[in-house]
Design an enzyme around this catalytic site. Structure first.
Site, PDB file in Angstrom:
ATOM      1  N   GLU A   1       0.866  -1.311  -0.056  1.00 43.48           N
ATOM      2  CA  GLU A   1      -0.129  -0.030  -0.052  1.00 43.48           C
ATOM      3  C   GLU A   1       0.861   1.245  -0.038  1.00 43.48           C
ATOM      4  O   GLU A   1       1.786   1.375   0.731  1.00 43.48           O
ATOM      5  CB  GLU A   1      -0.988   0.017   1.183  1.00 43.48           C
ATOM      6  CG  GLU A   1      -2.301   0.515   1.078  1.00 43.48           C
ATOM      7  CD  GLU A   1      -3.227  -0.357   0.072  1.00 43.48           C
ATOM      8  OE1 GLU A   1      -3.214   0.098  -1.165  1.00 43.48           O
ATOM      9  OE2 GLU A   1      -3.693  -1.257   0.477  1.00 43.48           O
TER      10      GLU A   1
ATOM     11  N   SER B   1     -15.550   3.394  -1.257  1.00 44.93           N
ATOM     12  CA  SER B   1     -15.452   2.342  -0.281  1.00 44.93           C
ATOM     13  C   SER B   1     -13.949   2.032  -0.391  1.00 44.93           C
ATOM     14  O   SER B   1     -13.417   1.247   0.427  1.00 44.93           O
ATOM     15  CB  SER B   1     -16.175   1.070  -0.652  1.00 44.93           C
ATOM     16  OG  SER B   1     -15.879   0.486  -1.889  1.00 44.93           O
TER      17      SER B   1
ATOM     18  N   SER C   1     -12.248   1.083  -5.453  1.00 35.48           N
ATOM     19  CA  SER C   1     -11.763   1.593  -6.889  1.00 35.48           C
ATOM     20  C   SER C   1     -12.869   1.752  -7.773  1.00 35.48           C
ATOM     21  O   SER C   1     -12.725   1.477  -8.924  1.00 35.48           O
ATOM     22  CB  SER C   1     -10.686   0.856  -7.541  1.00 35.48           C
ATOM     23  OG  SER C   1      -9.251   1.130  -6.640  1.00 35.48           O
TER      24      SER C   1
ATOM     25  N   ASP D   1      -4.623   0.642  -9.354  1.00 34.49           N
ATOM     26  CA  ASP D   1      -5.926   0.317  -9.457  1.00 34.49           C
ATOM     27  C   ASP D   1      -6.276   0.014 -10.912  1.00 34.49           C
ATOM     28  O   ASP D   1      -6.960  -0.997 -11.113  1.00 34.49           O
ATOM     29  CB  ASP D   1      -6.602   1.540  -8.911  1.00 34.49           C
ATOM     30  CG  ASP D   1      -6.219   1.909  -7.418  1.00 34.49           C
ATOM     31  OD1 ASP D   1      -5.980   1.202  -6.751  1.00 34.49           O
ATOM     32  OD2 ASP D   1      -7.021   2.992  -6.729  1.00 34.49           O
TER      33      ASP D   1
HETATM   34  C1  GLA Z   1      -5.171   4.663  -4.181  1.00 32.89           C
HETATM   35  C2  GLA Z   1      -4.541   4.886  -5.530  1.00 32.89           C
HETATM   36  C3  GLA Z   1      -3.476   3.970  -5.799  1.00 32.89           C
HETATM   37  C4  GLA Z   1      -2.387   3.589  -4.697  1.00 32.89           C
HETATM   38  C5  GLA Z   1      -3.381   3.333  -3.316  1.00 32.89           C
HETATM   39  C6  GLA Z   1      -2.653   3.152  -2.228  1.00 32.89           C
HETATM   40  O1  GLA Z   1      -5.903   3.314  -4.353  1.00 32.89           O
HETATM   41  O2  GLA Z   1      -5.371   5.194  -6.587  1.00 32.89           O
HETATM   42  O3  GLA Z   1      -2.707   4.455  -7.044  1.00 32.89           O
HETATM   43  O4  GLA Z   1      -1.610   4.621  -4.487  1.00 32.89           O
HETATM   44  O5  GLA Z   1      -4.270   4.458  -3.243  1.00 32.89           O
HETATM   45  O6  GLA Z   1      -1.668   2.086  -2.106  1.00 32.89           O
END
Ligand code: GLA
Length: 388
Positions: A33, A125, A128, A174
């Site tokens: 993350e 949530s 994505s 994502d």
């Molecule tokens: C969001 C961003 C991703 C990533 C995550 C954290 O989902 O869109 O690109 O940086 O946060 O891991």
């Protein structure tokens, strides 16, 4: 779903013409993350929940959008000659952004569209929903107009639109996870060069449970961009003492040796998270390959602690969900997932403990936070498709 959408489409936009229907998944990140914009590794998977789209070509350059999730908003009108972000355009800024990004790449969209969406990803949530809409739109444009773009290109176009049209400086995770999703597999992606490997997820007698905090957040308003800047500054400071292009290039030992170059304690912690989380992700995938689910779970837990203490992107809602999850027998690992600041946690829970998990974590959450969390046992699904 298809029949229901076609019926609604006719009702909203009128009969006639060829209507095509598509699906793109949502995603959950198992570990890795805030590493994707630091040149590190991530380990997400696509879900069987996601966004459905129905689309029909028009003879003019008008764009008409309708969401079955926001029926009261009615039809939103726009045009290919007016592809600009607008506050009042709400969710339509995502498909519009992707259309704009295609045009930026030299792909002219030849005609307007009627476009209807339905999503079953819980809104805001952290699973994505926006990247799902972006990849859905890109896939749909590719199929409708024969644009010569790969699935990886669709991920990059989605990210580009998010960065430059919608103002969120997100990484590639994502959109990549969604565009490249594979049933029952997670994607071990090296964000420094987009090389990737599919890893089968064999959870035996356990499953993935998402706990949704129901704390709403907007990525754009959040501290996401601030974290990214902190990491960029830390990288510049480190570059004075070592020859690296990203934090993902450092091992834990190298980081400990060089960290003195970072001139603020806060930025040291941000960078420490990026470096250690990347290494944890590499170790987690190795553990999974050895069928060592226990070790995988421990690394998930350590990831949460680091996101809580060093990266500071959790908050009381996510911490409560995770810390209560850790207390439940049969929980193999639990952590926040996605950007943080609200959104969801991901837990690996033994089948026989799922009901207890929901009761126990749900009860403690409601008592402490004052409103309820939602729980979903999810399945790992494939990437975007046209519905036949
Ligand atoms: C969001 C961003 C991703 C990533 C995550 C954290 O989902 O869109 O690109 O940086 O946060 O891991």
């Amino acid at each position: 779903m298809k029949e229901e959408m076609l019926k609604k489409f006719h009702e909203i936009f009128g009969a006639g013409g060829e209507i095509r229907t598509f699906f793109a998944p949502g995603r959950v990140n198992l570990i890795g993350e805030h590493t994707d914009y630091n040149g590190g590794h991530v380990f997400p998977c696509a879900l069987t929940i996601g966004t459905y789209g129905a689309v029909r070509k028009r003879e003019d350059r008008e764009l008409r959008f309708y969401s079955m999730n926001f029926e009261r908003s009615g039809i939103y009108h726009s045009s290919l000659d007016d592809l600009q972000p607008k506050k009042e355009a709400g969710w339509t800024n995502y498909p519009k952004g992707v259309m704009w990004a295609f045009e930026e790449r030299g792909f002219q969209i030849p005609c307007g569209l009627d476009f209807m969406l339905y999503g079953n990803i819980p809104n805001g949530s952290g699973l994505s929903s926006s990247a799902s809409v972006e990849v859905l739109t890109g896939y749909m444009l590719r199929e409708l107009f024969g644009f010569d773009v790969s699935l990886t290109d669709l991920a990059l176009i989605g990210q580009y639109s998010e960065n430059h049209f919608n103002g969120v400086n997100c990484g590639i995770m994502d959109q990549f996870a969604i565009a490249m999703g594979k049933k029952e597999h997670a994607i071990f992606l090296d964000t420094s060069n987009l090389s990737y490997e599919y890893a089968p997820i064999r959870l035996k007698d356990a499953r993935i449970v998402i706990s949704c905090s129901n704390k709403k957040r907007g990525l754009g308003d959040s501290k996401y961009n601030e974290r990214r800047e902190e990491c960029e500054t830390a990288l510049k400071e480190l570059q004075a003492v070592t020859d690296i292009q990203s934090l993902g290039q450092l091992t834990e030992e190298q980081f400990e040796a060089y960290k003195g170059a970072i001139r603020s304690e806060v930025r040291q912690r941000r960078a420490r998270h990026a470096v250690y989380e990347n290494q944890r992700t590499i170790q987690a995938v190795a553990a999974l390959k050895n069928d060592d689910l226990e070790a995988f779970g421990q690394l998930m837990n350590a990831s949460h602690v680091s996101l809580r203490d060093d990266y500071e992107v959790t908050g009381i809602e996510l911490d409560t969900l995770v810390e209560e999850a850790w207390k439940v027998d049969g929980v193999i690992g639990s952590r926040m997932t996605g950007a943080g600041f609200g959104g969801c946690t991901v837990s690996i829970v033994k089948d026989c403990s799922v009901d207890r998990f929901i009761r126990q974590v749900g009860g403690a959450y409601k008592e402490k936070i004052g409103y309820s969390a939602d729980f979903y046992a999810v399945e790992i699904g494939g990437g975007p498709v046209e519905l036949s």
